[in-house]
Design a protein around this motif. Structure first.
Motif, PDB file in Angstrom:
ATOM      1  N   GLU A 198       1.071  -0.865  -0.140  1.00  0.00           N
ATOM      2  CA  GLU A 198       0.329   0.047   0.129  1.00  0.00           C
ATOM      3  C   GLU A 198       0.936   1.786   0.114  1.00  0.00           C
ATOM      4  N   ASN A 202       0.756   3.619  -3.388  1.00  0.00           N
ATOM      5  CA  ASN A 202       0.036   4.779  -3.559  1.00  0.00           C
ATOM      6  C   ASN A 202       0.148   5.310  -2.413  1.00  0.00           C
ATOM      7  N   ASN A 503      -1.199   0.570 -12.758  1.00  0.00           N
ATOM      8  CA  ASN A 503      -2.299   0.891 -11.803  1.00  0.00           C
ATOM      9  C   ASN A 503      -3.237   1.210 -12.826  1.00  0.00           C
ATOM     10  N   ASP A 507      -8.288   5.667  -9.227  1.00  0.00           N
ATOM     11  CA  ASP A 507      -7.455   5.763  -7.874  1.00  0.00           C
ATOM     12  C   ASP A 507      -7.737   7.272  -7.655  1.00  0.00           C
TER      13      ASP A 507
END
Length: 577
Positions: A198, A202, A503, A507
């Motif tokens: 994560e 991100n 990706n 998002d």
């Protein structure tokens, strides 16, 4: 002189009987009815057979199989999952090395011998995933309960036995894979691995994107106003501030990642293969591990459902032959919905003009013929057009007008989700046009005349009378367009689909929806796994299970559209006159 009288009724009956005998078989309809019915049944059997074949192989993919330990006549021992069996014809050299009894048995079997393909795993040790074992080479086959099947993040599965389990740098004797202590430690390690993923995917990605936007702002100010302008100085000052803040955030996130990795490095499992070679696997790298020959029915169901959950919710790994396909599910669904949004209004407007407004003549007939012919153009041609027009011409123009600071790196000037959806919209628009025209023609003329007689304009009549009653037919065209567009692969290979998308198109990074990004697609995933993977045998199960998923996804989307269409039909039932 005798005269024999012949009854006229007898003569007529004989003539009728003669005519019946001479009737051509082609003038009777019953044989053709049987031929048509038989053809229909044959087609249904082929479709059902295809679905059963795909479903059987796909649904059974995730069933845990036992691990066989095979000892051959020359003393070699292998351990693996039986994958499939086959028959082959041994060559003369192979037959010459066999005993007379074995050669006689093969001769009695028509010169054919059986063999079994075992998935031995341990690619990092053996350099291969599968191994054939002939039936005449098998000495013994056993199923030891201590054999475990380990699914790893790298190098594929490991098949062997547990030698030692280390938790927090302490080797714990007697600990088993199904013990509560091991399960808890494994869950915690996997949670730390997920947190690391994560952060890297991100949070650090968001930091890098923020810095990149600030950098591009400086570039844009330079192109628009020059280096000596106040706008450039302001943008450069903002970039310095963003860079300083981002470095601080990056250092904090990197420190957290290093700390989590250090904790994970303290726990591992040491396995030993059937030949005695050891392999230490970090606990966080173990996706799933179980004693394959010691599973009860409920435990098998648990493994089966766990694999399905991973397949539907996770990302692929091991060259797409393991892991999940969530990015491909998301990409397929997003592309299909965008395609419907593009094709529905364009197809309906075109059909409305051709049916309601255009003066019928040679030009309109030519347009209709051209639309019908478009349905027969090979799909790869649409892909070439989409790449040349949408990506290079339209996308390149957008880049020069709005993203000049990114050049020479393209933003919209290359394949992406938006261009793929528009390309498939062009491919499927003839279906929508034809279906909409038929639906408009099916609306009774009396309803149009009644509306016009009441003082409504032509557009009011179309909007309030014709279109609502033609919507079920329009939905039929959209359903057919979805069914075709969702399964297309060839044009997508040119306009945006990729083997692995880092990706998703949606998002948490501004502007949140990225239509310019490449994406994964279930249809291309099937092609890639089946024909481009490192090992076709390892990818074959994923081909079937992904096919099941694609068919299910298309069926669900079509079912939703059919429900909407049926509700529209019920809404206007009995309203025609």
């Amino acid at each position: 002189m005798d005269v024999t009288a012949t009854s006229p009724y007898v003569t007529q009956a004989s003539a009728t009987k003669s005519r019946v005998r001479q009737t051509d078989l082609r003038s009777r309809g019953e044989p053709f009815v049987w031929v048509l019915g038989g053809t229909l049944v044959f087609g249904i059997v082929m479709i059902v057979g295809f679905l059963v074949l795909v479903a059987w192989n796909g649904i059974a993919t995730f069933i845990p199989e036992p691990i066989a330990v095979v000892t051959t006549t020359n003393g070699t021992v292998i351990a693996g999952e039986p994958s499939r069996t086959d028959v082959f014809k041994p060559d003369d050299n192979t037959l010459g090395a066999l005993s007379p009894d074995v050669r006689a048995a093969i001769s009695q079997n028509g010169g054919l011998a059986g063999r079994t393909l075992y998935r031995v795993g341990n690619f990092d040790l053996y350099g291969e995933d599968f191994r054939w074992v002939t039936d005449f080479d098998v000495k013994t086959v056993s199923y030891p309960k201590d054999m475990v099947y380990v699914e790893r993040l790298e190098w594929g599965p490991f098949i062997g036995a547990v030698k030692a389990i280390t938790i927090e740098n302490q080797v714990i004797d007697g600990l088993k894979l199904d013990d509560a202590q091991f399960v808890k430690a494994h869950d915690e390690a996997r949670a730390r691995w997920a947190r690391i993923h994560e952060i890297e995917r991100n949070e650090i990605g968001a930091v890098n994107a923020k810095v990149d936007r600030a950098r591009l702002s400086v570039r844009k100010a330079e192109l628009d106003s020059g280096r000596d302008s106040p706008a450039y100085e302001h943008a450069e000052a903002q970039f310095e501030q963003v860079s300083a803040d981002s470095h601080s955030a990056y250092d904090r996130l990197t420190a957290e990642v290093q700390e989590l990795r250090a904790i994970n490095d303290r726990s591992s499992v040491t396995f030993v293969d059937i030949g005695g070679r050891e392999k230490a696997v970090p606990l966080a790298s173990i996706v799933r591990a179980y004693a394959a020959n010691d599973l009860g029915p409920l435990e098998k169901v648990g493994v089966y459902l766990s694999r399905w959950g991973e397949f539907l919710a996770d990302e692929p790994r091991e060259a797409n032959t393991e892991g999940g396909v969530f990015p491909a599910i998301f990409g397929t669904l997003a592309m299909t919905l965008l395609m419907v949004v593009a094709v529905a209004p364009f197809g309906v407007i075109t059909a409305l003009y051709l049916r309601e407004y255009a003066k019928q003549g040679r030009l309109v007939s030519f347009v209709r013929i051209s639309v019908n012919n478009l349905a027969g153009v090979p799909s790869i041609v649409y892909g070439v057009f989409g790449l040349g027009f949408f990506a290079y011409v339209l996308g390149g123009s957008i880049d020069r007008l709005f993203y000049s600071e990114n050049l020479p790196n393209p933003t919209f000037g290359t394949g992406g989700l938006l261009w793929a959806a528009l390309t498939l919209a062009l491919l499927t628009v003839p279906v929508v046009i034809v279906a909409t025209e038929e639906a408009l023609a099916a609306v009774p003329r009396s309803m149009r005349e009644g509306s016009l007689a009441c003082g409504a304009s032509k557009w009011q009549t179309i909007r309030n009378i014709v279109l609502p009653r033609a919507l079920p037919g329009v939905m039929t065209g959209i359903i057919l367009a979805m069914a075709r567009g969702a399964g297309e692969v060839a044009p997508l290979m040119l306009v945006g689909v990729v083997k692995l998308a880092p990706n998703l198109p949606v998002d948490g990074i501004f502007p949140y929806v990225h239509l310019e990004r490449s994406f994964m697609h279930l249809g291309f995933h099937i092609f890639d796994v089946g024909f481009q993977s490192r090992n076709s045998e390892a990818g074959k199960p994923m081909v079937f299970v992904t096919t099941v998923l694609l068919i299910t996804l298309v069926a669900v989307m079509n079912a939703v559209a059919i429900v909407v269409r049926n509700r529209l039909k019920r809404r206007f039932v009995g309203s025609q006159f």
